[in-house]
Design a protein around this motif. Structure first.
Motif, mmCIF file in Angstrom:
data_model
loop_
_atom_site.group_PDB
_atom_site.id
_atom_site.type_symbol
_atom_site.label_atom_id
_atom_site.label_comp_id
_atom_site.label_asym_id
_atom_site.label_seq_id
_atom_site.Cartn_x
_atom_site.Cartn_y
_atom_site.Cartn_z
ATOM 1 N N SER A 1 -30.868 2.352 49.759
ATOM 2 C CA SER A 1 -30.141 1.135 50.091
ATOM 3 C C SER A 1 -30.499 0.653 51.483
ATOM 4 N N GLU A 2 -30.217 -0.618 51.716
ATOM 5 C CA GLU A 2 -30.538 -1.226 52.993
ATOM 6 C C GLU A 2 -29.272 -1.427 53.801
ATOM 7 N N ARG A 3 -29.438 -1.373 55.088
ATOM 8 C CA ARG A 3 -28.320 -1.661 55.964
ATOM 9 C C ARG A 3 -28.858 -2.518 57.099
ATOM 10 N N ASP A 4 -28.220 -3.661 57.337
ATOM 11 C CA ASP A 4 -28.724 -4.502 58.422
ATOM 12 C C ASP A 4 -27.618 -4.892 59.398
ATOM 13 N N LYS A 5 -26.469 -4.225 59.274
ATOM 14 C CA LYS A 5 -25.402 -4.497 60.225
ATOM 15 C C LYS A 5 -24.890 -3.190 60.790
ATOM 16 N N ARG A 6 -24.395 -3.279 61.986
ATOM 17 C CA ARG A 6 -23.953 -2.075 62.647
ATOM 18 C C ARG A 6 -22.610 -2.376 63.306
ATOM 19 N N PRO A 7 -21.627 -1.511 63.144
ATOM 20 C CA PRO A 7 -20.364 -1.759 63.824
ATOM 21 C C PRO A 7 -20.499 -1.471 65.312
ATOM 22 N N GLU A 8 -19.842 -2.280 66.124
ATOM 23 C CA GLU A 8 -19.903 -2.084 67.576
ATOM 24 C C GLU A 8 -18.514 -2.136 68.167
ATOM 25 N N GLY A 9 -18.339 -1.429 69.259
ATOM 26 C CA GLY A 9 -17.081 -1.487 70.000
ATOM 27 C C GLY A 9 -16.157 -0.334 69.683
ATOM 28 N N TYR A 10 -15.951 0.513 70.707
ATOM 29 C CA TYR A 10 -15.004 1.609 70.576
ATOM 30 C C TYR A 10 -13.827 1.357 71.512
ATOM 31 N N ASN A 11 -12.726 1.995 71.234
ATOM 32 C CA ASN A 11 -11.576 1.900 72.128
ATOM 33 C C ASN A 11 -11.672 2.898 73.267
ATOM 34 N N LEU A 12 -12.160 4.087 72.949
ATOM 35 C CA LEU A 12 -12.102 5.168 73.923
ATOM 36 C C LEU A 12 -13.416 5.358 74.670
ATOM 37 N N LYS A 13 -14.428 4.581 74.281
ATOM 38 C CA LYS A 13 -15.727 4.702 74.940
ATOM 39 C C LYS A 13 -16.158 3.316 75.360
ATOM 40 N N ASP A 14 -16.942 3.210 76.426
ATOM 41 C CA ASP A 14 -17.478 1.893 76.735
ATOM 42 C C ASP A 14 -18.860 1.759 76.111
ATOM 43 N N GLU A 15 -19.559 0.672 76.438
ATOM 44 C CA GLU A 15 -20.820 0.378 75.751
ATOM 45 C C GLU A 15 -21.839 1.496 75.910
ATOM 46 N N GLU A 16 -21.788 2.182 77.054
ATOM 47 C CA GLU A 16 -22.788 3.233 77.279
ATOM 48 C C GLU A 16 -22.336 4.581 76.706
ATOM 49 N N GLY A 17 -21.198 4.595 76.079
ATOM 50 C CA GLY A 17 -20.745 5.842 75.487
ATOM 51 C C GLY A 17 -19.917 6.699 76.431
ATOM 52 N N ARG A 18 -19.627 6.181 77.624
ATOM 53 C CA ARG A 18 -18.796 6.959 78.561
ATOM 54 C C ARG A 18 -17.347 6.861 78.130
ATOM 55 N N LEU A 19 -16.665 7.951 78.260
ATOM 56 C CA LEU A 19 -15.257 7.963 77.874
ATOM 57 C C LEU A 19 -14.433 7.133 78.847
ATOM 58 N N ARG A 20 -13.499 6.395 78.264
ATOM 59 C CA ARG A 20 -12.593 5.622 79.115
ATOM 60 C C ARG A 20 -11.352 6.440 79.415
ATOM 61 N N ASP A 21 -10.736 6.121 80.509
ATOM 62 C CA ASP A 21 -9.466 6.754 80.832
ATOM 63 C C ASP A 21 -8.405 6.194 79.878
ATOM 64 N N PRO A 22 -7.765 7.076 79.120
ATOM 65 C CA PRO A 22 -6.774 6.600 78.147
ATOM 66 C C PRO A 22 -5.730 5.676 78.772
ATOM 67 N N ALA A 23 -5.458 5.872 80.036
ATOM 68 C CA ALA A 23 -4.417 5.071 80.677
ATOM 69 C C ALA A 23 -4.836 3.614 80.816
ATOM 70 N N THR A 24 -6.154 3.371 80.793
ATOM 71 C CA THR A 24 -6.607 1.996 81.002
ATOM 72 C C THR A 24 -6.638 1.198 79.698
ATOM 73 N N ILE A 25 -6.316 1.868 78.594
ATOM 74 C CA ILE A 25 -6.378 1.143 77.324
ATOM 75 C C ILE A 25 -5.134 0.277 77.183
ATOM 76 N N THR A 26 -5.348 -1.012 77.213
ATOM 77 C CA THR A 26 -4.195 -1.903 77.112
ATOM 78 C C THR A 26 -4.227 -2.710 75.828
ATOM 79 N N THR A 27 -5.388 -2.833 75.235
ATOM 80 C CA THR A 27 -5.442 -3.537 73.947
ATOM 81 C C THR A 27 -6.262 -2.709 72.966
ATOM 82 N N LEU A 28 -6.015 -2.979 71.716
ATOM 83 C CA LEU A 28 -6.788 -2.296 70.682
ATOM 84 C C LEU A 28 -8.013 -3.129 70.340
ATOM 85 N N ARG A 29 -9.113 -2.434 70.119
ATOM 86 C CA ARG A 29 -10.324 -3.140 69.696
ATOM 87 C C ARG A 29 -10.681 -2.732 68.282
ATOM 88 N N VAL A 30 -10.897 -3.713 67.453
ATOM 89 C CA VAL A 30 -11.385 -3.424 66.102
ATOM 90 C C VAL A 30 -12.897 -3.582 66.156
#
Lengths: 446, 649
Positions: A124-153
């Motif tokens: 099968s083919e896949r041409d889309k990729r999900p992006e955006g984590y709540n607990l990690k930033d774009e580079e994959g570094r963990l965020r401080d849980p305290a700074t999470i103020t909104t949920l990201r889908v």
């Protein structure tokens, strides 16, 4: 032979359609070739248990005359070498057969089998990729849980096309002997797998159970006189299948009649010509491949020296017999000594059932036109396959005098054999496997 | 969560205040994409929590579009997703927004895995009920049409299951369209779709107007029933049941019966098998009159079909068929029209047919009454009890209760005994296992006298069978017998024989004594256990085989709760302590397990345990990994299990 340059002039496509490796190992030897139902994809299996799928490039509107080339679409390891501890047997990873399933959704499905296990693969083919984590930033570094103020889908973003192959089903533990054929039923619900002595019927959804439909194993193995060499379902009639035997016979069975098809409905056999009888008669009459025509009216069988076409309504002899390499008749003794006499050549129909193709030695392959009764020998080799070159017919010299361009029987290379070939279901495109090389030739006219 | 104001979320959403409420949800959302399937599955199963936290608007605009494209996942994740979405209406804003759930379910309805597709269809059916009639025509019906005219057959097969839910609530014009779509699927190119249509034909017929059933469904049914594919034709038999239920007797005769007759004589045995398999349903659907005229002759043919599978399926239905015949004239009909065929089947060449018949034939005795049973059925039972195939005999024996009610088991007991004995000594251990499982039942039917006289020795012989599974089943069997016949019987007949085996030269047999004691002690009660069994167990603690010794420890642990404190303190404990010092590490291990269990029990009974008595296990750390370890015991800490259980009170 001129007519063939018009009728079957195949151009060898640029080298990127050759599958090869410079140092060729045993594992790279191609063991099966198969087009899918549209001809858009071509799959090969090799002795190393790999499956390589080629896809035809989309035809662009402004280049109507340039036909799509086949490029590698996906490669995956289908089977791994195994060891049966109960029987102390090594199970090779070699892919014996590949069969495509009719397409059911955007993904492609194929069955691949080694000696013991059939697997259903999804490509099968896949041409889309999900992006955006709540607990990690774009580079994959963990965020401080305290700074999470909104949920990201996560959001899906386009990415480069990725083709993945996933094993969907594994049909194992049903064969005591080596599987030689698999064939998908026209009901799209079942398929069969045949080994030397038995044929089993499977449902695609069920892996822990299969039904034995043919069993020719004698109670006493010393009484064994013949084995099943190939089996195939009728292309349209879900209840009909044929299997061929090492004695040169073909049996047609009707699954409507009973659950166990030990008793055949039809039995195709050509009476032996007593004048041709020799020590090798039995070996060379063994059928190595059996194929229904696309129309379902004929079956074709390949034995060591000939290809035969049988009408389903005539059991006592074939309607057509084609000599593939009759010049080998005098060399059977040495072919027996080097085991070549046991080679299993396959045969294929073209899309309209009017031409037959099968392989031979010295990287030669043969085509027979059923209407004009003409035949041609072509060679698959790197030397004579320049892009856009036209394949020249080859000739093997039979008599004493060798003419120019002819090859003497004695100089044939028996280690270069073409066992597996495939024909595009609707167009004049063929795939020829010559040891570790795959050649794709196509008609020049269109 | 409620009450916390979220910065960018819709009504009812949680957010803001960080870790307390948001962190777990954030984790759940991130785990929707975790590499570990189990975590993804976990997140999907808590999808409602995520949706609740996001609020209805963000669920609709962000979560659902994401889920719509998640169809690359493993089957189990997709299955869970399809299931969740069926109950999601409230979470997207109620029935007015139910249509928002259609896109993800639509993509799930096209995957290749049947279970996922079926679940998606089930959820779609559920959601269709939540649509208003207007929304149904605006959103749901177009979805059905899209699926029904999809390129791939997976989408068309899914469409088949949706017609019946939207048809009753659609307007006249749309109804016409829906019927048109269904018709075209019934003649689809691919057998997959025709099969799906054939299997939903009955369901769809039920929601149609009677006129349409006759004018449209019946022709479709007739076509499918003569499809070139066997697998389609056989599904039409099922549809036959539902359609016949809707029609009057005359219509059944005119519209359905020609097709059904044809199916019963189909060239393909699989279709005939289906007729046999669905026979009771068909019988009920067409009513008694047609049953007598048509189905009985058809059934007779199926009973003598050339394919064994068909005969076996028909044989399975014999009892149900007879039960469902009208009371009036039932006996004569069975005697004249069915029994002659059954007699043939008793000596069928195929053992599956015979064993299928044997599994139901006993049921006929209640229908035919005492005299007929004795005269006609009994000879058949007796013949089957002597059948060469053990499965046939087993099926007869397992259904003895039916006959017992009608004629009493004595009639059979003379033939029963040789059959039982033969099965009990069968070369195949699975057969022996099967007959052991029927022993308690047989004992109940035959009574204690007959049992003692004839069967007791068999039960004892199984205890020394060379297959462990048989010995194990035999010990369980003894326990059930004791429950049936009481402790006194046990004390007189079973216990002495079991205890004698403790001196057997074969250690496996000595171990069987211990296993029997484990099984019997509870049923026998404290007195027998303490007086008769315990001394033997204790004596065996000195056995030369380590396996016996550690089983002694296990047995002592097992029977501990039944013994009184005196016996525990005075007799069991010293022996266990001795075993605790055994040279074999397994014996030592199990002895310590038992000691702690016994100590716990003594403590419960408020019996003082001195800490000095705690045994230590020097050298127990050697090869620690070789044996199973109790949960309370840590690596390398000697006597940890014991210390653990003797923690300060």
């Amino acid at each position: 032979m001129k007519c063939f340059s018009r009728y079957l002039p195949y151009i060898f496509r640029p080298p990127n359609t050759i599958l090869s490796s410079s140092c060729h190992t045993e594992a790279d030897i191609i063991s099966t070739v198969e087009f899918n139902h549209t001809g858009e994809l071509l799959a090969t299996g090799d002795k190393g248990g790999r499956v390589v799928i080629f896809q035809r490039e989309q035809e662009s509107k402004n280049q109507v005359h340039r036909r799509g080339e086949y490029n590698v679409y996906s490669t995956f390891q289908s089977h791994e070498p195994e060891f049966d501890y109960l029987k102390s047997l090594e199970i090779e990873e070699k892919i014996n057969k590949i069969r495509w399933l009719p397409q059911q959704n955007a993904a492609y499905f194929l069955l691949s089998t080694n000696d013991k296990t059939v697997k259903l693969w999804k490509v099968s083919e896949r041409d889309k990729r999900p992006e955006g984590y709540n607990l990690k930033d774009e580079e994959g570094r963990l965020r401080d849980p305290a700074t999470i103020t909104t949920l990201r889908v996560p959001v899906l973003r386009p990415m480069d096309l990725m083709v993945e192959a996933t094993p969907r089903r594994v049909f194992a533990n049903a064969h005591t002997y080596h599987i030689n054929s698999i064939s998908v039923n026209s009901d799209y619900e079942t398929y069969m797998s045949a080994d030397d002595l038995r044929i089993n019927l499977w449902n695609f959804e069920i892996t822990n159970q299969s039904f034995n439909i043919v069993d020719i194993k004698p109670a006493n193995m010393e009484e064994l006189t013949e084995v099943i060499t190939a089996a195939e379902f009728h292309p349209h009639h879900c209840n009909t299948f044929v299997y061929s035997s090492s004695k040169g016979t073909i049996r047609l069975c009707d699954m409507r009649a009973s659950a166990l098809c030990d008793r055949h409905t039809k039995f195709f056999e050509e009476p032996e010509d007593p004048s041709n009888r020799s020590f090798f008669s039995e070996i060379i009459s063994s059928i190595s491949d059996v194929k229904f025509s696309h129309s379902g009216r004929c079956i074709m069988t390949r034995d060591y020296l000939t290809v035969k076409v049988w009408d389903l309504n005539m059991e006592n002899r074939p309607v057509e017999t084609y000599q593939v390499h009759d010049y080998l008749r005098s060399k059977l003794c040495s072919l027996y000594e080097n085991d070549c006499i046991f080679d299993k050549f396959e045969c294929v129909w073209n899309g309209s059932d009017s031409v037959i193709m099968t392989g031979s030695y010295n990287n030669f392959f043969r085509m027979f036109d059923r209407n004009t009764k003409r035949d041609v020998t072509l060679e698959a080799s790197r030397e004579n396959s320049k892009p856009r070159a036209i394949l020249k017919p080859r000739k093997v010299c039979v008599g004493g005098k060798r003419r120019k361009d002819e090859i003497s029987v004695d100089s044939l290379d028996f280690s270069k054999k073409i066992l597996h070939t495939a024909w595009h279901p609707s167009e004049n495109i063929i795939a020829v496997a010559a040891t570790n090389n795959l050649y794709i030739f196509q008609d020049k006219v269109n | 969560m409620a009450g916390v104001a979220g910065p960018a979320t819709g009504s009812g959403a949680a957010g803001g205040d960080g870790d307390d409420s948001l962190y777990p949800i954030a984790v759940l959302i991130d785990e929707l994409r975790n590499e570990d399937v189990q975590l993804r599955l976990n997140s999907i199963k808590k999808l409602s929590t995520i949706a609740l936290a996001l609020g209805v608007e963000r669920t609709r605009t962000e979560l659902l579009p994401f889920l719509t494209d998640t169809i690359y996942d493993e089957d189990e994740v997709l299955l869970a997703l399809a299931e969740q979405l069926g109950n999601f209406t409230g979470l997207v804003g109620g029935p007015d927004f139910a249509h928002c759930l259609l896109p993800p379910l639509e993509s799930l309805a096209t995957v290749e895995e049947t279970v996922v597709r079926d679940k998606a269809v089930e959820s779609l059916r559920q959601i269709s009920q939540e649509h208003t009639p207007v929304a149904l025509e605006a959103h749901f019906v177009p979805l059905v049409k899209r699926l029904a005219s999809g390129d791939w057959f997976t989408s068309r097969t899914s469409a088949c299951g949706l017609f019946s839910v939207c048809y009753p609530r659609a307007s006249i014009a749309v109804k016409g369209e829906i019927r048109q779509y269904f018709r075209s699927l019934c003649s689809d190119d691919t057998p997959m779709v025709r099969r799906a249509a054939a299997s939903k034909l009955g369901e769809f017929a039920k929601v149609l107007e009677l006129d349409s059933v006759k004018s449209e469904i019946v022709p479709l049914f007739t076509n499918l029933a003569s499809d070139e594919q066997d697998s389609v034709r056989l599904l039409a038999v099922e549809a036959c049941v539902s359609i016949a239920q809707l029609l009057s007797q005359d219509d059944i005769e005119a519209l359905v019966m020609p097709t059904l007759r044809q199916a019963a004589e189909d060239k393909s045995w699989r279709v005939r098998y289906m007729v046999a398999d669905k026979f009771s349903e068909l019988q009920k659907a067409v009513g008694p009159k047609i049953t007598l005229n048509d189905l009985i002759p058809a059934f007779q043919n199926l009973l003598k079909d050339c394919e064994a599978e068909v005969r076996a399926a028909a044989a399975h239905k014999v009892k149900e068929l007879c039960e469902n015949l009208p009371m009036e004239g039932r006996e004569t009909m069975i005697m004249n029209q069915i029994l002659p065929y059954i007699k043939e089947l008793v000596s069928d060449t195929n053992q599956h047919v015979k064993s299928a018949l044997a599994s139901v034939i006993m049921g006929l005795s209640t229908i035919l009454g005492k005299e007929n049973t004795i005269e006609h059925l009994l000879p058949l039972f007796l013949a089957q009890l002597k059948d060469e195939c053990p499965e046939v005999r087993l099926n007869i024996i397992s259904n003895l209760d039916c006959v017992n009610e009608v004629i009493g088991i004595r009639q059979l007991s003379q033939s029963l005994l040789p059959a039982i004995v033969e099965l009990a000594e069968d070369a195949k251990w699975r057969v022996r296992l099967a007959i052991i499982e029927y022993m308690p039942l047989l004992a109940g039917q035959l009574g204690v006298e007959f049992f003692d006289e004839k069967l007791n020795s068999l039960c004892m012989a199984w205890l020394v069978d060379h297959v462990y599974a048989i010995r194990e089943a035999a010990t369980n069997n003894l326990m059930k017998l004791v429950q049936k016949f009481g402790t006194e019987w046990a004390q007189n007949t079973i216990v002495p024989k079991v205890l004698v085996m403790a001196n057997d030269p074969n250690y496996l047999h000595r171990m069987t004594t211990l296993f029997c004691i484990n099984a019997l002690s509870e049923a026998c009660g404290q007195e027998i256990t303490t007086k008769q069994m315990l001394p033997i167990v204790l004596k065996m603690a000195g056995d030369q085989v380590a396996n016996v010794r550690f089983n002694v420890a296990k047995s002592l642990q097992k029977i501990g709760p039944i013994l009184d404190t005196d016996a525990l303190q005075e007799e069991v404990k010293p022996v266990l302590q001795k075993l605790g010092q055994d040279e074999d590490m397994d014996v030592k291990y199990f002895a310590q397990e038992a000691i702690s269990a016994v100590a716990q029990r003594l403590r419960k009974l408020d019996f003082p345990v001195k800490d000095s008595e705690e045994p230590s296990a020097p050298g127990a750390d050697k090869n620690h990994f070789l044996r199973p370890r109790g949960p309370g015991e840590d690596t390398g800490k000697e006597g940890a299990a014991v210390r653990d259980s003797q923690a300060p009170r």
